[in-house]
Design a protein around this motif. Structure first.
Motif, PDB file in Angstrom:
ATOM      1  N   VAL A  46      52.249  27.673  43.539  1.00  0.00           N
ATOM      2  CA  VAL A  46      52.412  28.937  43.855  1.00  0.00           C
ATOM      3  C   VAL A  46      51.382  30.045  44.185  1.00  0.00           C
ATOM      4  CG1 VAL A  46      54.318  29.185  42.285  1.00  0.00           C
ATOM      5  CG2 VAL A  46      52.227  29.953  41.453  1.00  0.00           C
ATOM      6  N   GLN A  47      51.495  30.939  45.051  1.00  0.00           N
ATOM      7  CA  GLN A  47      50.679  31.843  45.356  1.00  0.00           C
ATOM      8  C   GLN A  47      50.757  33.071  44.640  1.00  0.00           C
ATOM      9  OE1 GLN A  47      48.730  31.332  48.317  1.00  0.00           O
ATOM     10  NE2 GLN A  47      47.757  32.970  47.941  1.00  0.00           N
ATOM     11  N   VAL A  48      49.558  33.414  43.900  1.00  0.00           N
ATOM     12  CA  VAL A  48      49.584  34.393  42.672  1.00  0.00           C
ATOM     13  C   VAL A  48      48.475  35.279  43.363  1.00  0.00           C
ATOM     14  CG1 VAL A  48      49.266  34.928  40.412  1.00  0.00           C
ATOM     15  CG2 VAL A  48      50.292  33.003  41.003  1.00  0.00           C
ATOM     16  N   GLY A  49      49.046  36.523  43.860  1.00  0.00           N
ATOM     17  CA  GLY A  49      47.974  37.313  44.290  1.00  0.00           C
ATOM     18  C   GLY A  49      47.346  36.506  45.643  1.00  0.00           C
ATOM     19  N   ARG A  50      45.985  36.551  45.528  1.00  0.00           N
ATOM     20  CA  ARG A  50      45.386  35.987  46.660  1.00  0.00           C
ATOM     21  C   ARG A  50      44.861  34.479  46.390  1.00  0.00           C
ATOM     22  NH1 ARG A  50      40.197  39.627  48.074  1.00  0.00           N
ATOM     23  NH2 ARG A  50      39.704  37.997  49.213  1.00  0.00           N
ATOM     24  N   PHE A  51      45.448  33.975  45.195  1.00  0.00           N
ATOM     25  CA  PHE A  51      44.960  32.809  44.735  1.00  0.00           C
ATOM     26  C   PHE A  51      46.146  31.435  44.710  1.00  0.00           C
ATOM     27  CE2 PHE A  51      42.470  35.848  42.589  1.00  0.00           C
ATOM     28  CZ  PHE A  51      41.160  35.538  43.050  1.00  0.00           C
TER      29      PHE A  51
END
Length: 326
Positions: A46-51
């Motif tokens: 998953v994409q969590v914020g920029r990570f």
């Protein structure tokens, strides 16, 4: 204290997710208690914020967790994913304690967990939450709301407050304070404290309350009045009230009461002193007065609060005891 499942899915913010992992991820040094088993759960990478993040488990794991933490949801204008909503609802139905951090409340609301309940979220989004979910009693003025099996918090720092609150519920104040010391944050802010104040902490030595607050905290056994505080601060009662409202978001008397209640909790958890003795030590005067304010503030009388602690094994740090939520 069982499994803590921290939800990670596209569109969530990394700060609140990190807060949950930091608080529940490892026991503080010197604390010998059964700690949490933390699992990050999501539907694949998953994409969590920029990570980019690879969860430990799938969303189906939520239904087998003891506590589910739903971090902040980035785009409140978009509906959260249906599989996430279904998994959170299933977890609650299976008996999990479910807590949202910041705008994670939108996920809980979509799952129907907040219907008929008081809840909060970041102050900038409370009107949107209330409009979209009219059956939710949205309170924009508090740090967090504890409804027992469902809890919600406001933004950023309040997410940390709620996580520490959960540790306090599970392990007692001594352990929660140890976690707070490790994180170098205040050990306890009551959920009813205002979300936004102009100057949350009188951090400067020359602040009018910088010396007054610790002075008062050391004298909770005395029948302090607003006039006593004003005299010590060398200002008028009206001027003192303005400084208190700006610095703490509350009045001098409300601040004193919260400090007395907090001290009473510590004494109930860590000593065998009678309720009469604790009432005297906290400046409440009589056991009747302490019981009235304690029950009104925490929703449970001091005797029941203590029995809950005594029903579980003691933590090894200090004299704190584990207790369930109220």
């Amino acid at each position: 204290m069982g499994t803590v499942a921290v939800v990670a899915t596209d569109g969530m913010l990394h700060f609140e997710l990190s807060v949950a992992c930091e608080v529940f991820g490892s026991a503080p040094a010197g604390v010998d208690v059964a700690w949490y088993d933390v699992e990050v759960c999501g539907s694949g990478a998953v994409q969590v914020g920029r990570f980019r993040l690879e969860p430990d488990r799938g969303l189906d794991r939520l239904a087998r967790a003891d506590t589910v933490i739903v971090p902040a949801w980035a785009d409140v204008d978009e509906d959260p994913p249906a599989d996430l909503v279904d998994a959170v609802r299933a977890a609650h139905e299976a008996g999990a304690r479910v807590a949202s951090l910041c705008t994670g409340a939108f996920v809980l609301a979509a799952a129907g967990l907040l219907d008929g309940r008081r809840a909060t979220t970041h102050w900038a989004h409370t009107e949107v939450l209330a409009a979209r979910h009219p059956h939710v009693e949205v309170d924009p003025d508090v740090l967090y709301v504890d409804n027992g099996s469902v809890l919600t918090s406001a933004g950023k720092a309040a997410a940390l407050d709620l996580c520490l609150h959960l540790v306090r519920l599970d392990h007692g104040s001594s352990v929660a304070n140890a976690v707070a010391r490790r994180l170098v944050v205040p050990p306890h802010r009551a959920g009813g404290q205002a979300q936004f104040v102009a100057a949350p902490v009188p951090s400067r030595d020359d602040h009018p309350l910088a010396a007054l607050l610790p002075w008062a905290a050391e004298r909770l056994d005395q029948p302090l009045t607003v006039e006593d505080l004003a005299r010590q601060a060398r200002m008028s009662s009206r001027h003192l009230g303005r400084h208190f409202r700006a610095a703490t978001g509350t009045t001098p008397l409300q601040w004193l009461l919260s400090q007395r209640i907090s001290r009473a909790q510590e004494l109930l958890e860590s000593t065998d002193r009678s309720v009469d003795s604790i009432a005297e030590a906290t400046g409440m005067g009589t056991a009747t007065t302490l019981r009235r304010h304690f029950n009104r503030t925490l929703g449970v009388p001091p005797d029941a609060y203590r029995r809950t602690f005594r029903s579980r094994p003691a933590a090894s740090l200090g004299d704190g005891h584990r207790h369930r939520q109220f």
